[in-house]
Design a protein around this motif. Structure first.
Motif, mmCIF file in Angstrom:
data_model
loop_
_atom_site.group_PDB
_atom_site.id
_atom_site.type_symbol
_atom_site.label_atom_id
_atom_site.label_comp_id
_atom_site.label_asym_id
_atom_site.label_seq_id
_atom_site.Cartn_x
_atom_site.Cartn_y
_atom_site.Cartn_z
ATOM 1 N N MET A 119 0.830 -1.200 0.000
ATOM 2 C CA MET A 119 0.000 0.000 0.000
ATOM 3 C C MET A 119 0.870 1.259 0.000
ATOM 4 S SD MET A 119 -3.008 -1.288 -0.158
ATOM 5 C CE MET A 119 -4.071 0.117 0.180
ATOM 6 N N GLN A 120 2.009 1.212 0.708
ATOM 7 C CA GLN A 120 2.915 2.359 0.721
ATOM 8 C C GLN A 120 3.522 2.619 -0.665
ATOM 9 O OE1 GLN A 120 5.799 1.346 3.719
ATOM 10 N NE2 GLN A 120 4.440 1.837 5.440
ATOM 11 N N MET A 121 3.638 1.574 -1.468
ATOM 12 C CA MET A 121 4.257 1.701 -2.787
ATOM 13 C C MET A 121 3.316 2.261 -3.840
ATOM 14 S SD MET A 121 6.442 -1.863 -2.828
ATOM 15 C CE MET A 121 6.857 -1.716 -4.574
ATOM 16 N N ILE A 122 2.013 2.252 -3.587
ATOM 17 C CA ILE A 122 1.054 2.697 -4.604
ATOM 18 C C ILE A 122 1.324 4.128 -5.069
ATOM 19 C CG2 ILE A 122 -1.392 3.227 -5.028
ATOM 20 C CD1 ILE A 122 -2.098 0.785 -3.329
ATOM 21 N N PRO A 123 1.549 5.120 -4.160
ATOM 22 C CA PRO A 123 1.818 6.485 -4.651
ATOM 23 C C PRO A 123 3.127 6.604 -5.430
ATOM 24 C CG PRO A 123 1.246 6.475 -2.308
ATOM 25 C CD PRO A 123 1.503 5.067 -2.694
ATOM 26 N N MET A 124 4.001 5.609 -5.323
ATOM 27 C CA MET A 124 5.283 5.655 -6.027
ATOM 28 C C MET A 124 5.201 5.025 -7.412
ATOM 29 S SD MET A 124 7.698 4.400 -2.875
ATOM 30 C CE MET A 124 7.196 4.716 -1.170
ATOM 31 N N ASN A 125 4.083 4.429 -7.738
ATOM 32 C CA ASN A 125 3.913 3.805 -9.056
ATOM 33 C C ASN A 125 3.384 4.866 -10.018
ATOM 34 O OD1 ASN A 125 3.246 2.206 -11.300
ATOM 35 N ND2 ASN A 125 2.850 0.435 -9.999
ATOM 36 N N PHE A 126 4.274 5.750 -10.433
ATOM 37 C CA PHE A 126 3.870 6.923 -11.208
ATOM 38 C C PHE A 126 3.184 6.538 -12.526
ATOM 39 C CE2 PHE A 126 7.624 9.487 -9.220
ATOM 40 C CZ PHE A 126 6.917 9.549 -8.027
ATOM 41 N N TYR A 127 3.677 5.512 -13.189
ATOM 42 C CA TYR A 127 3.100 5.174 -14.498
ATOM 43 C C TYR A 127 1.639 4.744 -14.359
ATOM 44 C CZ TYR A 127 2.264 3.319 -19.104
ATOM 45 O OH TYR A 127 1.720 3.100 -20.349
ATOM 46 N N ALA A 128 1.342 3.880 -13.390
ATOM 47 C CA ALA A 128 -0.035 3.413 -13.219
ATOM 48 C C ALA A 128 -0.967 4.575 -12.891
ATOM 49 C CB ALA A 128 -0.096 2.351 -12.127
ATOM 50 N N ILE A 129 -0.521 5.452 -12.004
ATOM 51 C CA ILE A 129 -1.361 6.587 -11.585
ATOM 52 C C ILE A 129 -1.654 7.511 -12.755
ATOM 53 C CG2 ILE A 129 -1.395 8.694 -10.180
ATOM 54 C CD1 ILE A 129 0.287 7.111 -8.094
ATOM 55 N N PHE A 130 -0.616 7.896 -13.488
ATOM 56 C CA PHE A 130 -0.818 8.893 -14.543
ATOM 57 C C PHE A 130 -1.372 8.281 -15.825
ATOM 58 C CE2 PHE A 130 2.091 11.062 -11.650
ATOM 59 C CZ PHE A 130 1.386 12.236 -11.461
ATOM 60 N N ALA A 131 -1.219 6.970 -16.014
ATOM 61 C CA ALA A 131 -1.885 6.310 -17.137
ATOM 62 C C ALA A 131 -3.392 6.356 -16.938
ATOM 63 C CB ALA A 131 -1.406 4.861 -17.263
ATOM 64 N N LEU A 132 -3.841 6.133 -15.700
ATOM 65 C CA LEU A 132 -5.276 6.195 -15.410
ATOM 66 C C LEU A 132 -5.794 7.630 -15.505
ATOM 67 C CD1 LEU A 132 -5.400 3.688 -12.417
ATOM 68 C CD2 LEU A 132 -6.514 3.393 -14.633
ATOM 69 N N LEU A 133 -5.011 8.593 -15.014
ATOM 70 C CA LEU A 133 -5.435 9.997 -15.081
ATOM 71 C C LEU A 133 -5.492 10.485 -16.528
ATOM 72 C CD1 LEU A 133 -3.522 11.579 -12.059
ATOM 73 C CD2 LEU A 133 -5.990 11.188 -12.269
ATOM 74 N N LEU A 134 -4.517 10.079 -17.350
ATOM 75 C CA LEU A 134 -4.539 10.482 -18.759
ATOM 76 C C LEU A 134 -5.733 9.858 -19.470
ATOM 77 C CD1 LEU A 134 -3.272 12.007 -21.101
ATOM 78 C CD2 LEU A 134 -1.844 10.003 -21.553
ATOM 79 N N LEU A 135 -6.018 8.611 -19.134
ATOM 80 C CA LEU A 135 -7.183 7.953 -19.725
ATOM 81 C C LEU A 135 -8.464 8.712 -19.384
ATOM 82 C CD1 LEU A 135 -8.136 5.396 -21.292
ATOM 83 C CD2 LEU A 135 -8.511 4.333 -19.074
ATOM 84 N N LEU A 136 -8.576 9.154 -18.140
ATOM 85 C CA LEU A 136 -9.744 9.943 -17.735
ATOM 86 C C LEU A 136 -9.843 11.223 -18.554
ATOM 87 C CD1 LEU A 136 -12.107 10.477 -15.778
ATOM 88 C CD2 LEU A 136 -10.454 11.483 -14.191
ATOM 89 N N CYS A 137 -8.710 11.894 -18.755
ATOM 90 C CA CYS A 137 -8.712 13.136 -19.544
ATOM 91 C C CYS A 137 -9.045 12.866 -21.002
ATOM 92 C CB CYS A 137 -7.358 13.825 -19.427
ATOM 93 S SG CYS A 137 -7.019 14.482 -17.784
ATOM 94 N N VAL A 138 -8.555 11.761 -21.536
ATOM 95 C CA VAL A 138 -8.881 11.392 -22.920
ATOM 96 C C VAL A 138 -10.383 11.158 -23.052
ATOM 97 C CG1 VAL A 138 -8.612 9.590 -24.674
ATOM 98 C CG2 VAL A 138 -6.611 10.459 -23.473
ATOM 99 N N ALA A 139 -10.956 10.475 -22.067
ATOM 100 C CA ALA A 139 -12.395 10.219 -22.091
ATOM 101 C C ALA A 139 -13.200 11.512 -21.943
ATOM 102 C CB ALA A 139 -12.767 9.245 -20.983
#
Length: 520
Positions: A201-221
């Motif tokens: 759980m501590q590592m989740i905020p450090m997984n930059f690619y997963a976080i910003f891939a989902l955020l970019l997908l939201l913006c694309v949508a």
């Protein structure tokens, strides 16, 4: 036969590189993968033609028969694909897909809503990436088709909510596997005080690619940010061409199927819900059996860690198919229509099965060449400590891209990242492990030989290479943002500063893309 060892040689990169380059220029996936397999076999057998033929034969046989027994994993995955094809076709034949599309028309009123619906479903079905791509694709396709969203865009929506969600979800096949890997690594290095789930759980905020891939997908949508080849596919979709018809029918397509007039939306929702529930049940059940066999106490996380994913998918698919078949009779669909639907549904999955078999074959060849170990060895040079998170991200990405597997990359690169952290600064252990996880998902997103990418194409009923090329610009944008974040994290030792830097770059990127989109 004795095989040549290429663990320390750049020649181990030749088969995947040739396969990928050929795919770019010929647009023929099977031909490209086949050439890569032959080149790899020639290298391994020192260009002895008889041994090469024997090795290729053994590799092909190993897809279904391995170590004196059936290759259960491969056969179960292929069986699930066939079952899902039949389920999707029966839902269409019964008229339930059309009924769902009509129902959704009153609630999903535009393209944006259709894309957001797909993304929400993708985030909700997080138990496994294969399951996510195929099932969410079956549900969403009637709606995205109605609103003229290209199959390439649908494939991107599926792929970018599959691995990115699974890699940060502890209750998933991915999460359990990662927790088990990281737990063993940290225990070996003396980090046994904190629970493994807490560390994940501590590592989740450090997984930059997963976080910003989902955020970019939201913006694309939300904002219709069509980049590169995706723009042309979306323009063609507005004219009614949802996929490139000149390339024939894509995997998973069930064209020219009759549709009954008695369809109900329950005919879609009930089979899919049963399929999900049954699969989750069998995942927990098989994991519980494995725990009991090892005399370990039961826990949900432990069950997911020890589950047999492929078997669970097959059993869940069987239950879902039986329910779909019964509902088709209840809805008074003629038997000849049901039979045609089952046959066409199974046939629709053949292109995906062929690609998957070739992808598994070249993955086996690459494994024998030890391409992953060669890629990992590149990380052991004289690299400044501050750059290690970014370098590990890139190397994990290249490894996953070359081998077509995130999980294999995790197994190879995570122990190396841990050793490097212990040899420099142990406080950077978790950021460096997170960089490997993020890079592996990035490479998986870009690789045409990745099984997850193949099944996302299948779920969307999109030509495979069209999905690869249209998703690539988005993946690269997020990767560049992630690299910047990891560089700042490395120099500051602050996850917050790294995340803030990546966030600023993300906002700038979205504004630039939106301005370009508006201008066009």
């Amino acid at each position: 036969m004795n095989l040549i060892n290429y663990a320390d040689s750049a020649l181990s990169l030749l088969p995947p590189v040739v396969a990928i380059v050929l795919a770019v220029f010929t647009r023929k996936v099977l031909l490209s993968l086949g050439v890569g397999i032959i080149i790899g076999a020639l290298l391994l057998t020192d260009f002895n033609l008889a041994n090469t033929a024997s090795f290729i034969g053994d590799t092909a046989t190993g897809l279904v028969w391995d170590d004196g027994a059936l290759n259960a994993w491969n056969l179960n995955i292929l069986g699930f694909l066939v079952l899902l094809g039949m389920i999707t076709a029966l839902i269409s034949v019964s008229g339930s897909s059309r009924a769902f599309a009509d129902w959704a028309k009153e609630r999903i009123r535009n393209k944006r809503d259709a894309k957001l619906m797909t993304m929400v479903l993708g985030c909700a079905v997080f138990i496994d990436d294969y399951f996510n791509s195929l099932v969410v694709g079956s549900i969403s396709r009637p709606i995205t088709d109605r609103y003229h969203i290209s199959r390439a865009k649908l494939a991107y929506l599926l792929d970018s909510t599959a691995a990115p969600v699974c890699v940060i979800s502890p209750i998933s096949s991915w999460g359990a596997y990662i927790i088990a890997l990281i737990g063993g690594i940290l225990t070996a290095h003396g980090f046994a005080d904190t629970g493994h789930l807490t560390i994940f759980m501590q590592m989740i905020p450090m997984n930059f690619y997963a976080i910003f891939a989902l955020l970019l997908l939201l913006c694309v949508a939300m904002f219709t940010l069509d980049v590169g080849p995706m723009r042309q596919h979306e323009q063609n979709a507005q004219k009614g061409e949802l996929y490139d018809e000149s390339k024939g029918m894509p995997p998973g397509a069930t064209a020219d199927l009759p549709e009954a007039d008695t369809g109900k939306i329950s005919g879609l929702f009930v089979p899919i819900l049963v399929l999900i529930a049954a699969t989750v049940f069998f995942m927990i059940s098989s994991g519980a059996d494995a725990l009991a066999a090892d005399n370990k106490p039961f826990s949900v996380l432990g069950a997911f860690e020890n589950t047999d994913v492929a078997q669970s998918l097959l059993y869940g698919g069987l239950v879902g198919f039986v329910v779909t078949f019964i509902l088709a009779f209840v809805q008074k669909v003629a038997f000849n229509m049901i039979a045609k639907g089952m046959l066409m549904g199974a046939k629709s999955m053949l292109p995906a099965i062929y690609i998957l078999l070739f992808a598994w074959s070249i993955a086996g060849v690459i494994g024998q060449l030890e391409t992953g170990k060669y890629m990992a060895s590149l990380a052991t040079g004289n690299i400044p400590f501050e750059l290690l998170p970014a370098v590990l991200f890139l190397l994990a990405g290249l490894t996953a891209f070359s081998t077509g597997t995130s999980w294999g990359t995790f197994g190879i690169m995570l122990p190396i990242a841990a050793d490097m952290a212990m040899g420099s600064d142990s406080t950077m252990m978790l950021p460096m492990l997170s960089a490997v996880l993020a890079g592996a998902v990035f490479g998986d997103h870009c690789s045409p030989i990745s099984d997850t990418t193949i099944l996302s194409s299948t779920g969307a009923s999109c030509h495979h290479l069209d999905h690869v090329w249209t998703q690539l610009p988005y993946a690269v944008i997020v990767a560049l943002i992630s690299i910047a974040g990891y560089i700042v994290l490395g120099f500051t030792s602050s996850v917050l500063f790294g995340l803030a830097t990546a966030s600023v770059l993300f906002v700038i990127s979205v504004l630039v893309l939106k301005a370009k989109s508006n201008a066009q």
